[in-house]
Design an enzyme around this catalytic site. Structure first.
Site, PDB file in Angstrom:
ATOM      1  N   ASN A 131       1.903   6.745   5.251  1.00  0.00           N
ATOM      2  CA  ASN A 131       1.102   6.908   3.746  1.00  0.00           C
ATOM      3  C   ASN A 131      -0.005   7.887   3.991  1.00  0.00           C
ATOM      4  O   ASN A 131      -0.181   8.638   2.961  1.00  0.00           O
ATOM      5  CB  ASN A 131       0.489   5.206   3.519  1.00  0.00           C
ATOM      6  CG  ASN A 131       0.035   5.372   2.212  1.00  0.00           C
ATOM      7  OD1 ASN A 131       0.947   5.906   1.168  1.00  0.00           O
ATOM      8  ND2 ASN A 131      -0.898   4.807   1.632  1.00  0.00           N
ATOM      9  N   GLU A 159      11.198   3.970   0.595  1.00  0.00           N
ATOM     10  CA  GLU A 159      10.557   3.061   2.009  1.00  0.00           C
ATOM     11  C   GLU A 159      10.685   1.513   1.676  1.00  0.00           C
ATOM     12  O   GLU A 159      11.162   0.836   2.359  1.00  0.00           O
ATOM     13  CB  GLU A 159       8.903   3.269   1.986  1.00  0.00           C
ATOM     14  CG  GLU A 159       8.667   4.767   2.673  1.00  0.00           C
ATOM     15  CD  GLU A 159       7.203   5.261   2.800  1.00  0.00           C
ATOM     16  OE1 GLU A 159       6.366   4.133   3.070  1.00  0.00           O
ATOM     17  OE2 GLU A 159       6.883   6.184   2.673  1.00  0.00           O
ATOM     18  N   ASP A 214      -5.646  35.594 -34.808  1.00  0.00           N
ATOM     19  CA  ASP A 214      -6.253  36.557 -35.359  1.00  0.00           C
ATOM     20  C   ASP A 214      -5.557  37.971 -35.205  1.00  0.00           C
ATOM     21  O   ASP A 214      -5.182  38.197 -34.134  1.00  0.00           O
ATOM     22  CB  ASP A 214      -7.802  36.658 -34.996  1.00  0.00           C
ATOM     23  CG  ASP A 214      -8.742  35.842 -35.825  1.00  0.00           C
ATOM     24  OD1 ASP A 214      -8.171  35.259 -36.771  1.00  0.00           O
ATOM     25  OD2 ASP A 214      -9.666  35.126 -35.271  1.00  0.00           O
ATOM     26  N   THR A 245       1.787  11.446   4.936  1.00  0.00           N
ATOM     27  CA  THR A 245       2.599  12.401   3.827  1.00  0.00           C
ATOM     28  C   THR A 245       2.103  12.341   2.502  1.00  0.00           C
ATOM     29  O   THR A 245       1.716  13.415   2.061  1.00  0.00           O
ATOM     30  CB  THR A 245       4.121  11.595   3.665  1.00  0.00           C
ATOM     31  OG1 THR A 245       3.776  10.324   3.311  1.00  0.00           O
ATOM     32  CG2 THR A 245       5.046  11.870   5.075  1.00  0.00           C
ATOM     33  N   ASP A 246       2.033  11.275   2.070  1.00  0.00           N
ATOM     34  CA  ASP A 246       1.348  11.094   0.669  1.00  0.00           C
ATOM     35  C   ASP A 246       0.135  11.838   0.362  1.00  0.00           C
ATOM     36  O   ASP A 246       0.048  12.729  -0.468  1.00  0.00           O
ATOM     37  CB  ASP A 246       1.089   9.730   0.154  1.00  0.00           C
ATOM     38  CG  ASP A 246       2.245   8.756  -0.117  1.00  0.00           C
ATOM     39  OD1 ASP A 246       3.427   9.554   0.466  1.00  0.00           O
ATOM     40  OD2 ASP A 246       2.345   7.829  -0.564  1.00  0.00           O
ATOM     41  N   GLU A 265      -1.446   4.128  -5.563  1.00  0.00           N
ATOM     42  CA  GLU A 265      -2.742   3.773  -6.130  1.00  0.00           C
ATOM     43  C   GLU A 265      -3.606   5.019  -6.510  1.00  0.00           C
ATOM     44  O   GLU A 265      -4.736   4.818  -7.172  1.00  0.00           O
ATOM     45  CB  GLU A 265      -3.596   2.804  -5.286  1.00  0.00           C
ATOM     46  CG  GLU A 265      -3.913   3.366  -3.891  1.00  0.00           C
ATOM     47  CD  GLU A 265      -2.800   3.449  -2.940  1.00  0.00           C
ATOM     48  OE1 GLU A 265      -3.156   3.616  -1.693  1.00  0.00           O
ATOM     49  OE2 GLU A 265      -1.658   2.956  -3.103  1.00  0.00           O
ATOM     50  N   VAL A 292       0.820  -1.174   0.054  1.00  0.00           N
ATOM     51  CA  VAL A 292      -0.075  -0.119  -0.095  1.00  0.00           C
ATOM     52  C   VAL A 292       0.847   1.329   0.266  1.00  0.00           C
ATOM     53  O   VAL A 292       0.739   2.215  -0.570  1.00  0.00           O
ATOM     54  CB  VAL A 292      -0.855  -0.016   1.127  1.00  0.00           C
ATOM     55  CG1 VAL A 292      -1.696   1.494   1.426  1.00  0.00           C
ATOM     56  CG2 VAL A 292      -1.857  -1.221   1.162  1.00  0.00           C
ATOM     57  N   ASP A 317     -12.847  33.040 -34.691  1.00  0.00           N
ATOM     58  CA  ASP A 317     -14.279  33.429 -34.314  1.00  0.00           C
ATOM     59  C   ASP A 317     -15.478  33.097 -34.992  1.00  0.00           C
ATOM     60  O   ASP A 317     -16.428  33.137 -34.277  1.00  0.00           O
ATOM     61  CB  ASP A 317     -14.142  34.910 -33.839  1.00  0.00           C
ATOM     62  CG  ASP A 317     -13.804  35.771 -34.897  1.00  0.00           C
ATOM     63  OD1 ASP A 317     -13.797  35.317 -35.947  1.00  0.00           O
ATOM     64  OD2 ASP A 317     -13.618  37.215 -34.509  1.00  0.00           O
ATOM     65  N   ASP A 336     -14.254  29.443 -39.154  1.00  0.00           N
ATOM     66  CA  ASP A 336     -12.918  29.169 -38.621  1.00  0.00           C
ATOM     67  C   ASP A 336     -12.963  27.958 -38.146  1.00  0.00           C
ATOM     68  O   ASP A 336     -12.220  27.452 -37.764  1.00  0.00           O
ATOM     69  CB  ASP A 336     -12.622  30.184 -37.619  1.00  0.00           C
ATOM     70  CG  ASP A 336     -12.351  31.602 -38.155  1.00  0.00           C
ATOM     71  OD1 ASP A 336     -11.585  31.664 -39.244  1.00  0.00           O
ATOM     72  OD2 ASP A 336     -12.596  32.492 -37.530  1.00  0.00           O
TER      73      ASP A 336
END
Length: 897
Positions: free
Chosen positions: A724, A699, A326, A727-728, A284, A279, A630, A634
């Protein structure tokens, strides 16, 4: 209310709808909106909050964790069970919040890109969101507009509508006013216009008969598309990367489990550890983070007036190498002012700015009275052959319609000639509307004894349709000498960066009530020339310079005269190449055009389909092309471009729907700002990916080395799961909100072949992960010999968190040191790190968390080691950025790097 509106006359339709030609009042419209509902089609319901929350658990890794929690509970580890479940809940909450924010961002962008409608309320023209239209509203439809609701036509001038979206018929349908038989099919209801079809030519006034799900489109369960939410190539690439990492890292975690069991470690503990390692190591949440980063970036772009309609444009913007822009309204202000009139051989200057009818007429620097017959004739033509409206308020004047036409109205008003009075005196009978191919507009007006056609348009085009010139109070033959003199004047005025329009007329018998080109071609009398100036935007020069500095070529493509275009190009800094006209383009084959295009900076007098050829010519060289446009015509060029950019203010609905991006302010500077923001988004994504990969792999390497060599795990499963979350989950979102540093436009364009992952990034991930793993392993080896196992693991626990937090700083840039970026420039990151520190202190000092994570209170010595170890990675990377900033840039751009 009746449904067979096509079987009623226009007068009966108004009566049945309880409306009038001047439109509904605001009070009536509000009441009907409450009764009939918004003019929108029913959309597929999104996920409910409950389902969105439960979907956070729909992951194979979550199932593994749930199995681990069950094993923990079965084997008598209640603390581990609660910890795993707590982490799962925390991850679900964070994912739910991120997904909700992304959805809200997308919804806000849909609202900004919603279609609009020109409506007449109580006799006044208004521009409103199409969703606010109600039955009985009187709407104005012009060339390029997307029809906002089903409506019965009341007035029209050459209206043709593409109804392929409704009927499948590819040819535009010419509209009429007369009542039809009740039984005619939708495709034959020529006196009606239908929601979502597109006006390709002409204009009309119509009364809304049905809105929302009561329209023909609603009845067949059609759906208007807003912002495309399909997965982009970037998101698909990230998903593939995640899948590869899952396979590789699960194999490594299986190896850890096997080695641990061989070394005689407790099976349950090793199983939980392997699950936690998986994990921790597998990002993920990476696909979800990418979506959040893109959504945040799109909001930032919207704040800079660039509304992204398709996510793919965000990742393509950083690769743009050519911008085909343009001129009018994009590089210039689009606040047209008639500066000069040439009539009867005299050049008359007109003072005054904007749409206020305040100004003077001057000849040779002296003020003159605007009573000259020829001068007033030219001004009258400009006001009568005109569909714009200028309204004067207490604070300022506003224009409804084309800016060039507004400039002619204001010039006439300065001479006391007001459109409202002239329209009553010269009642309009018919009109040939302006189109890009035709290059002119003409009206047929009733002057009593005769009918007069008034025409205005491109000077060269209209000059070719004239047989006489008004001189000395009467028409005179337009011989070659006179034509040469007029052409010389056109060149002189265009060289002063003025757009030159010819103004002409022809008298017709009263038997002519329907205007055809044959009535005027070769029969017009030239009354004069109008020189209309549109000054460059003050910020255009700086934006062009920024684009050139970013390695992006800027090319002007305009329908204006070559001299006018070149004059504006010089003013804004577009140069380094010659000018090419539409005639030049027409004379070249596609291969010849591709060979010539790189030497051209200005394309003038260009027709819309030629614009498409120019785009393809640039793309044939492998360039990534952004194109602004515009008009209806175009749309092919916008679709063919890598990044189609439509104008939000002046652009037609058709152009906006063909585009990937819409400029809310029609400003070239916003195109460059979007490129800058696009590059910034890509940089943020790379920062997030670097952080996740370097942290997780570091890790895993430390864990594998300790188990294989020392026969013991430096971290417990609960501790890895905590890291996990702390921090993450805490650091990635602030990294996604990293502010621009100002160097985004100093790098070369990224090749579209270069992915979010590039060789230099992986080398950087590998070396920083290796440093982290080596230091963590060394600290655990040292601590095991001096402390208890709980103390050693607590030290490693704090050390890994320290590494992660310091890595949050170094992830911000792969080249610039923090001292140059500014430690305090990302306040969200500082806040996240502060929260993470408090959570970590709680994990090692609060008794109930100590029991959950099996930690002990760290000593000052342990804190010094943990913080110092984490700082080491920061110091190494900062020194590397100072002395070898481009060490890991290989493959970052892959375009002459």
């Amino acid at each position: 209310m009746a449904e067979n509106w096509h079987a009623l006359s226009s007068t009966d339709t108004l009566t049945r709808l309880e409306s009038r030609a001047s439109g509904l009042t605001e009070a009536e419209a509000k009441e009907r909106l409450s009764k009939f509902g918004a003019n929108t089609l029913e959309e597929k319901a999104g996920k409910s909050p409950v389902l969105r929350f439960l979907s956070q658990f729909a992951s194979p890794l979550v199932y593994v964790l749930l199995a681990a929690a069950a094993v923990s509970a079965f084997t008598g580890h209640p603390v581990d069970t609660l910890t795993i479940l707590g982490v799962l809940l925390a991850n679900a909450v964070i994912g739910y919040i991120q997904e909700s924010k992304a959805e809200k961002a997308m919804a806000a962008l849909r609202e900004m890109a919603a279609p609009r409608a020109k409506v007449r309320r109580a006799g006044k023209l208004r521009d409103i969101t199409a969703a606010d239209l109600v039955p009985g509203d009187v709407i104005i439809i012009e060339e390029g507009d997307r029809v906002p609701a089903d409506a019965r036509l009341l007035e029209l001038a050459g209206l043709r509508v593409n109804e392929s979206s409704l009927t499948g018929e590819s040819e535009p349908v010419e509209k009429a006013l007369g009542a039809l038989r009740a039984e005619v099919t939708v495709g034959d209801r020529t006196n009606m216009v239908f929601q979502s079809t597109a006006a390709t030519q002409g204009k009309a006034v119509a009364v809304v008969a049905a809105t929302g799900m009561n329209t023909e489109l609603g009845r067949i369960a059609g759906s208007l598309s807003g912002i495309t939410e399909e997965k982009t190539p970037l998101q698909k690439g990230i998903a593939r990367l995640s899948n590869y990492l899952v396979i590789i890292l699960l194999a490594v975690c299986g190896l850890i489990l096997g080695v641990g069991l061989i070394r005689g470690l407790e099976p349950v503990e090793m199983f939980l550890l392997a699950v936690a390692a998986a994990v921790s190591a597998i990002p993920e949440g990476l696909p979800a983070v990418v979506t959040v980063v893109l959504a945040i970036g799109m909001r930032m772009m919207a704040q800079r007036n660039a509304i992204i309609r398709k996510l793919v444009a965000v990742e393509t913007l950083g690769s743009a190498t050519v911008i085909c822009s343009d001129k009018t309204g994009t590089l210039t202000l689009n606040q047209m002012t008639t500066r000069q009139l040439y009539a009867d051989g005299r050049s008359v200057d007109i003072t005054g700015e904007g749409y206020r009818p305040d100004g003077e007429f001057q000849e040779d620097g002296k003020v003159i009275a605007a009573d000259d017959e020829t001068l007033r004739l030219a001004l009258r033509i400009g006001a009568l052959c005109n569909n714009a409206t200028v309204t004067t308020g207490q604070e300022c004047c506003s224009l409804f319609g084309d800016p060039t036409e507004g400039a002619l109205l204001v010039a006439a008003a300065k001479a006391g000639l007001f459109k409202e009075d002239l329209d009553k005196q010269y009642r309009r009978l018919d009109e040939i509307p302006f189109s890009s191919e035709r290059q002119y507009m003409a009206t047929l007006n009733d002057a009593g004894k005769v009918h007069i056609t008034h025409a205005k348009g491109a000077a060269e085009k209209l000059l070719g349709m004239c047989s006489h010139i008004y001189n000395g109070g009467r028409p005179a033959a337009l011989d070659e000498a006179a034509r040469h003199g007029v052409r010389r004047q056109i060149e002189t005025m265009a060289g002063q960066a003025m757009r030159v329009l010819a103004l002409a007329y022809a008298e017709l018998p009263t038997t002519v009530t329907r205007l055809e080109e044959e009535h005027i071609s070769g029969k017009l009398v030239l009354a004069g020339l109008a020189g209309i100036a549109d000054p460059p935007r003050p910020e255009a020069r700086e934006a062009v310079a920024a684009a050139l500095g970013a390695g992006i070529r800027v090319v002007m493509i305009t329908g204006d005269h070559a001299a006018t275009a070149q004059a504006i190009a010089r003013e804004v800094g577009i140069g380094g190449g010659r000018a090419m006209t539409g005639a030049d383009v027409a004379a070249l084959s596609d291969a010849e055009l591709a060979a010539a295009v790189k030497g051209v900076s200005v394309f003038a007098r260009i027709e819309p389909l030629q614009k498409l050829r120019i785009v393809r010519a640039w793309k044939s060289h492998g360039e990534v092309v952004a194109v602004t446009g515009d008009g209806v015509n175009d749309a092919p060029a916008l679709k063919a471009a890598d990044i189609g950019v439509a104008m939000g203010k002046s652009g037609t609905d058709v152009a906006r729907e063909a585009a990937d991006m819409v400029l809310a302010d029609d400003n070239f500077a916003s195109v460059v700002a979007a490129v800058e923001e696009g590059r910034g988004i890509f940089n943020r994504l790379r920062a997030v990916i670097y952080f996740l990969l370097a942290s997780n792999i570091g890790e895993l390497m430390a864990l594998a080395a300790a188990i294989a060599i020392l026969g013991d795990a430096p971290l417990l499963a609960a501790q890895i799961l905590w890291i996990n979350v702390v921090t993450d989950a805490t650091i990635t979102v602030p990294l996604a909100m990293e502010p621009r540093r100002g160097d985004e436009l100093k790098s070369p364009p990224r090749s579209p072949e270069v992915s979010i992952i590039y060789p230099g990034l992986m080398w950087r991930v590998g070396y920083t992960a290796l440093i982290m793993a080596a230091v963590v392993f060394g600290i655990f080896y040292w601590a095991e010999q001096r402390f208890t196992v709980e103390e050693a693991r607590t030290l490693v626990f704090c050390t890994v968190v320290s590494f992660e937090l310091w890595k949050g700083f170094i992830a911000r840039s792969d080249e610039l040191p923090a001292i140059k970026i500014g430690f305090f420039s990302n306040r969200w990151l500082l806040l996240a790190i502060g929260i993470a520190v408090l959570l970590q202190l709680a994990a090692v000092y609060l008794p109930f968390l100590q029991a959950a994570f099996r930690t002990v209170p760290p000593t000052p010595q342990m804190w010094a080691i943990a913080v110092g170890a984490g700082f080491s990675i920061f110091a190494v990377e900062e020194l590397r950025k100072i002395f070898f900033p481009r060490l890991f840039s290989r493959g970052k751009w892959r375009r002459g790097e």
